[in-house]
Motif scaffolding. Structure first.
Motif, PDB file in Angstrom:
ATOM      1  N   PHE A   1      17.858  44.621 -16.826  1.00  0.00           N
ATOM      2  CA  PHE A   1      17.876  43.296 -17.735  1.00  0.00           C
ATOM      3  C   PHE A   1      18.365  44.013 -19.173  1.00  0.00           C
ATOM      4  O   PHE A   1      17.834  45.223 -19.633  1.00  0.00           O
ATOM      5  N   ASP A   2      19.179  43.313 -19.931  1.00  0.00           N
ATOM      6  CA  ASP A   2      19.502  43.718 -21.101  1.00  0.00           C
ATOM      7  C   ASP A   2      18.303  43.613 -22.131  1.00  0.00           C
ATOM      8  O   ASP A   2      17.846  44.652 -22.893  1.00  0.00           O
ATOM      9  N   VAL A   3      17.847  42.464 -21.944  1.00  0.00           N
ATOM     10  CA  VAL A   3      16.359  42.239 -22.611  1.00  0.00           C
ATOM     11  C   VAL A   3      15.253  41.858 -21.654  1.00  0.00           C
ATOM     12  O   VAL A   3      15.521  40.972 -20.931  1.00  0.00           O
ATOM     13  N   PHE A   4      14.055  42.327 -21.830  1.00  0.00           N
ATOM     14  CA  PHE A   4      12.973  41.854 -21.009  1.00  0.00           C
ATOM     15  C   PHE A   4      11.787  41.403 -21.903  1.00  0.00           C
ATOM     16  O   PHE A   4      11.268  42.186 -22.505  1.00  0.00           O
ATOM     17  N   PHE A   5      11.228  40.140 -21.710  1.00  0.00           N
ATOM     18  CA  PHE A   5      10.241  39.844 -22.495  1.00  0.00           C
ATOM     19  C   PHE A   5       8.776  39.723 -21.527  1.00  0.00           C
ATOM     20  O   PHE A   5       8.895  39.335 -20.492  1.00  0.00           O
ATOM     21  N   VAL A   6       7.751  40.240 -22.234  1.00  0.00           N
ATOM     22  CA  VAL A   6       6.320  39.868 -21.674  1.00  0.00           C
ATOM     23  C   VAL A   6       5.621  39.254 -22.607  1.00  0.00           C
ATOM     24  O   VAL A   6       5.324  39.474 -23.859  1.00  0.00           O
ATOM     25  N   LEU A   7       5.207  37.985 -22.163  1.00  0.00           N
ATOM     26  CA  LEU A   7       4.449  37.053 -23.004  1.00  0.00           C
ATOM     27  C   LEU A   7       2.951  37.018 -22.579  1.00  0.00           C
ATOM     28  O   LEU A   7       2.641  37.135 -21.515  1.00  0.00           O
ATOM     29  N   ASP A   8       2.064  36.843 -23.591  1.00  0.00           N
ATOM     30  CA  ASP A   8       0.732  36.656 -23.439  1.00  0.00           C
ATOM     31  C   ASP A   8      -0.228  37.861 -22.761  1.00  0.00           C
ATOM     32  O   ASP A   8      -1.123  37.511 -22.220  1.00  0.00           O
ATOM     33  N   THR A   9       0.482  38.983 -22.677  1.00  0.00           N
ATOM     34  CA  THR A   9      -0.313  40.298 -22.248  1.00  0.00           C
ATOM     35  C   THR A   9       0.510  41.363 -22.638  1.00  0.00           C
ATOM     36  O   THR A   9       1.630  41.110 -22.926  1.00  0.00           O
ATOM     37  N   GLY A  10       0.264  42.538 -22.071  1.00  0.00           N
ATOM     38  CA  GLY A  10       1.105  43.972 -22.484  1.00  0.00           C
ATOM     39  C   GLY A  10       1.622  43.985 -20.923  1.00  0.00           C
ATOM     40  O   GLY A  10       1.421  43.501 -19.862  1.00  0.00           O
ATOM     41  N   ALA A  11       2.353  45.349 -21.064  1.00  0.00           N
ATOM     42  CA  ALA A  11       3.076  45.551 -19.823  1.00  0.00           C
ATOM     43  C   ALA A  11       1.854  46.047 -18.745  1.00  0.00           C
ATOM     44  O   ALA A  11       2.532  45.840 -17.668  1.00  0.00           O
ATOM     45  N   ASP A  12       0.818  46.329 -18.954  1.00  0.00           N
ATOM     46  CA  ASP A  12      -0.126  46.648 -17.833  1.00  0.00           C
ATOM     47  C   ASP A  12      -0.299  45.306 -17.037  1.00  0.00           C
ATOM     48  O   ASP A  12      -1.227  45.642 -15.763  1.00  0.00           O
ATOM     49  N   ARG A  13      -0.447  43.981 -17.324  1.00  0.00           N
ATOM     50  CA  ARG A  13      -0.805  42.974 -16.486  1.00  0.00           C
ATOM     51  C   ARG A  13       0.160  42.220 -15.984  1.00  0.00           C
ATOM     52  O   ARG A  13       0.021  40.821 -16.046  1.00  0.00           O
ATOM     53  N   ILE A  14       1.103  42.755 -15.437  1.00  0.00           N
ATOM     54  CA  ILE A  14       2.357  41.723 -15.262  1.00  0.00           C
ATOM     55  C   ILE A  14       2.748  42.055 -13.752  1.00  0.00           C
ATOM     56  O   ILE A  14       3.959  41.516 -13.239  1.00  0.00           O
ATOM     57  N   GLY A  15       1.941  42.760 -12.994  1.00  0.00           N
ATOM     58  CA  GLY A  15       2.230  42.982 -11.684  1.00  0.00           C
ATOM     59  C   GLY A  15       3.520  43.677 -11.212  1.00  0.00           C
ATOM     60  O   GLY A  15       4.102  44.598 -11.979  1.00  0.00           O
ATOM     61  N   GLY A  16       4.311  42.867 -10.545  1.00  0.00           N
ATOM     62  CA  GLY A  16       5.426  43.423  -9.850  1.00  0.00           C
ATOM     63  C   GLY A  16       6.651  43.272 -10.895  1.00  0.00           C
ATOM     64  O   GLY A  16       7.595  43.979 -10.596  1.00  0.00           O
ATOM     65  N   ALA A  17       6.375  42.847 -12.075  1.00  0.00           N
ATOM     66  CA  ALA A  17       7.513  42.642 -13.049  1.00  0.00           C
ATOM     67  C   ALA A  17       7.589  43.999 -13.868  1.00  0.00           C
ATOM     68  O   ALA A  17       8.635  44.273 -14.671  1.00  0.00           O
ATOM     69  N   GLU A  18       6.770  44.813 -13.602  1.00  0.00           N
ATOM     70  CA  GLU A  18       6.456  45.764 -14.625  1.00  0.00           C
ATOM     71  C   GLU A  18       7.778  46.803 -14.438  1.00  0.00           C
ATOM     72  O   GLU A  18       8.215  47.480 -15.752  1.00  0.00           O
TER      73      GLU A  18
END
Ligand code: 5GP
Ligand code: MN
Length: 326
Positions: free
Chosen positions: A76-93
């Motif tokens: 992705f050119d831009v990837f947003f993580v919302l309502d948490t940090g990158a450590d709690r996004i499971g398979g999207a990390e």
């Protein structure tokens, strides 16, 4: 706050994700941003990739377009993580890590953001309010309003918790102007429970135990009981709030078993206990009045360990607060 369209300028592929076990604020923020970016950047491919949210949110625009199986993707050119940090996004990390530009928008108590660009404000009650600020009032529409309103009511307990500000109410007022059918939305996503959800809640309340002079209460549900009622973790939402509503309670603990000698713990408190600190001690986090963590050990091990920290906070904070006993 950064400029949303400026940060997405020239991006061909934009991804959005939120935390595991997504709640109303997470789903609302992700879909609100998704609906807006699709509208504002028709040339770009915008994808939502996250753990499957509960079906109660299926009325939200874009819900059916959420990709929940984390397939292989072009970077992705831009990837947003919302309502948490990158450590709690499971398979999207991995999408986040491999993205050209990473953006993190969150309202949880954290010291630093996970993104190259961050918009973090723990003083704001919901990530949906932050997304509202990013989109800008003039670009709202009915579908975006439904998504953002859903998140705001979930994280403020329908404008009841202390994280509700005059600004939250102003946003709420503006959002219900889009004819979103808010009474039904509140009833069906926030208050309504299935019969089995209500039954297991009843059982958890009945089996709850008070300790620390009646200031603390705990209840736990094991795997066997969950299987008996045919319910999953999402069906247990609201039990901890109900425990917290009991007169005299300063800290409520609800735990459900996730594995042998492992529990997911939810904490709710009054101003006398900062549960974000308590949960943080055990590798979790959240907000001062609502937080969570995963703990290993028997039920009694977990309660004893939590109790130590809660007792310490009660002793310190009691003296400092109006109506304190010391
Ligand atoms: P709940 O008890 O409703 O699951 O979560 C309450 C709050 O604590 C939410 O803001 C949630 O994001 C946060 N939270 C719950 N469990 C964890 C955890 O294991 N780690 C972190 N960092 N936050 C958590
Ligand atoms: Mn939130």
């Amino acid at each position: 706050m950064f400029n949303l369209l400026e940060e997405c300028k020239g991006a061909g592929r934009i991804g959005i994700s939120g935390h595991i076990r997504p709640d109303g604020d997470c789903v609302g923020a992700v879909l609100g941003l998704y609906l807006y970016l699709k509208k504002a950047l028709p040339q770009a491919v915008v994808r939502v990739l996250m753990e499957k949210p509960p079906e109660t949110f299926a009325y939200l625009g874009g819900f059916d377009e959420i990709v929940t199986d984390f397939p292989e993707e072009q970077p992705f050119d831009v990837f947003f993580v919302l309502d948490t940090g990158a450590d709690r996004i499971g398979g999207a990390e991995s999408y986040f890590r491999e993205a050209e530009k990473r953006i993190n928008v969150d309202h949880h108590l954290r010291t630093e953001g996970s993104g190259d660009v961050n918009y973090l404000d723990p003083a704001v009650g919901s990530t949906c309010e932050l997304v509202y600020n990013l989109i800008g009032e003039e670009h709202l529409d009915r579908d975006i309003a439904m998504a953002l309103y859903t998140g705001i009511i979930h994280d403020t307990g329908v404008f009841q918790y202390s994280n509700t500000t005059p600004e939250t109410m102003r946003k709420g007022a503006r959002l219900i102007g889009y004819d979103i059918g808010f009474p039904r939305l509140i009833q069906e996503t926030f208050y309504q429970k299935t019969y089995l959800q209500t039954q297991i809640m009843g059982r958890a309340l009945m089996e709850s135990i008070r300790f620390l002079d009646g200031k603390c209460i705990v209840s736990a549900v094991d795997k066997k009981t969950m299987a008996f009622y045919n319910v999953g973790p999402k069906d247990l939402d609201g039990i901890v709030n109900q425990l917290k509503n009991i007169e005299g309670i300063e800290c409520a603990i609800f735990m459900y078993q996730t594995d042998v000698l492992e529990y997911k713990v939810s904490l709710r408190s009054t101003e006398r206990v900062n549960v974000a600190q308590v949960a943080g001690f055990f590798g979790g986090g959240g907000h001062a009045r609502a937080a969570g963590c995963t703990m290993r050990g028997t039920f009694h091990d977990c309660v004893n360990n939590l109790s130590l920290h809660i007792e310490r906070q009660l002793a310190t904070n009691d003296a400092a607060l109006p109506g304190g006993t010391k």
